[in-house]
Design a protein around this motif. Structure first.
Motif, short mmCIF file in Angstrom:
data_model
loop_
_atom_site.label_atom_id
_atom_site.label_comp_id
_atom_site.label_asym_id
_atom_site.label_seq_id
_atom_site.Cartn_x
_atom_site.Cartn_y
_atom_site.Cartn_z
N LYS A 63 34.20 49.57 43.87
CA LYS A 63 34.08 48.38 43.95
C LYS A 63 33.33 47.75 45.60
N THR A 122 29.24 45.45 46.12
CA THR A 122 28.91 44.53 46.30
C THR A 122 28.29 44.43 48.49
N PHE A 123 27.88 43.42 48.35
CA PHE A 123 27.25 43.48 49.61
C PHE A 123 27.85 41.07 49.63
N ASN A 124 28.63 40.90 49.14
CA ASN A 124 28.94 40.21 49.58
C ASN A 124 30.64 40.01 50.13
N PRO A 125 29.95 39.17 51.88
CA PRO A 125 31.59 39.11 52.45
C PRO A 125 32.55 38.59 52.34
N GLU A 126 32.57 37.82 52.05
CA GLU A 126 33.30 37.12 51.00
C GLU A 126 34.52 37.63 50.40
N LEU A 127 33.93 38.03 49.05
CA LEU A 127 34.59 39.22 48.04
C LEU A 127 34.94 40.63 49.20
N LYS A 128 33.82 41.40 49.13
CA LYS A 128 34.57 42.37 50.03
C LYS A 128 35.86 41.90 50.99
N GLN A 129 36.17 40.62 51.76
CA GLN A 129 37.40 40.50 52.08
C GLN A 129 38.17 40.01 51.20
N GLN A 130 38.27 40.16 50.17
CA GLN A 130 39.08 40.05 48.61
C GLN A 130 39.07 40.93 48.58
#
Length: 76
Positions: free
Chosen positions: A26, A30-38
């Motif tokens: 996952k 994803t390309f969403n940096p905030e989601l990647k951080q979480q």
């Protein structure tokens, strides 16, 4: 500890391994940096728990191996 991660003691090692694998997939989807951080922070918690369990198992195996070696030496 991450707020979305509950009690990890209820999971077996194989289940933690599966969770790590799923989250890693996952993470790269994803390309969403905030989601990647979480996801990365949750992955870190899971990996630390799995590493801690493996170290404890290794130490326990080493300890039992050392006790068995003491019985091999018989000085009379």
């Amino acid at each position: 500890m991450h707020p979305l991660v509950g009690d990890l003691s209820q999971f077996k090692d194989a289940e933690l391994d599966t969770k790590i694998s799923d989250l890693t997939k996952k993470f790269f989807m994803t390309f969403n940096p905030e989601l990647k951080q979480q996801i990365a922070s949750i992955l870190e918690v899971y990996r630390e728990e799995l590493s801690k369990r493996q170290q404890e198992a290794w130490a326990k195996a080493l300890e039992s191996q050392n006790k068995n070696l003491d019985k091999l030496i018989n000085i009379n």
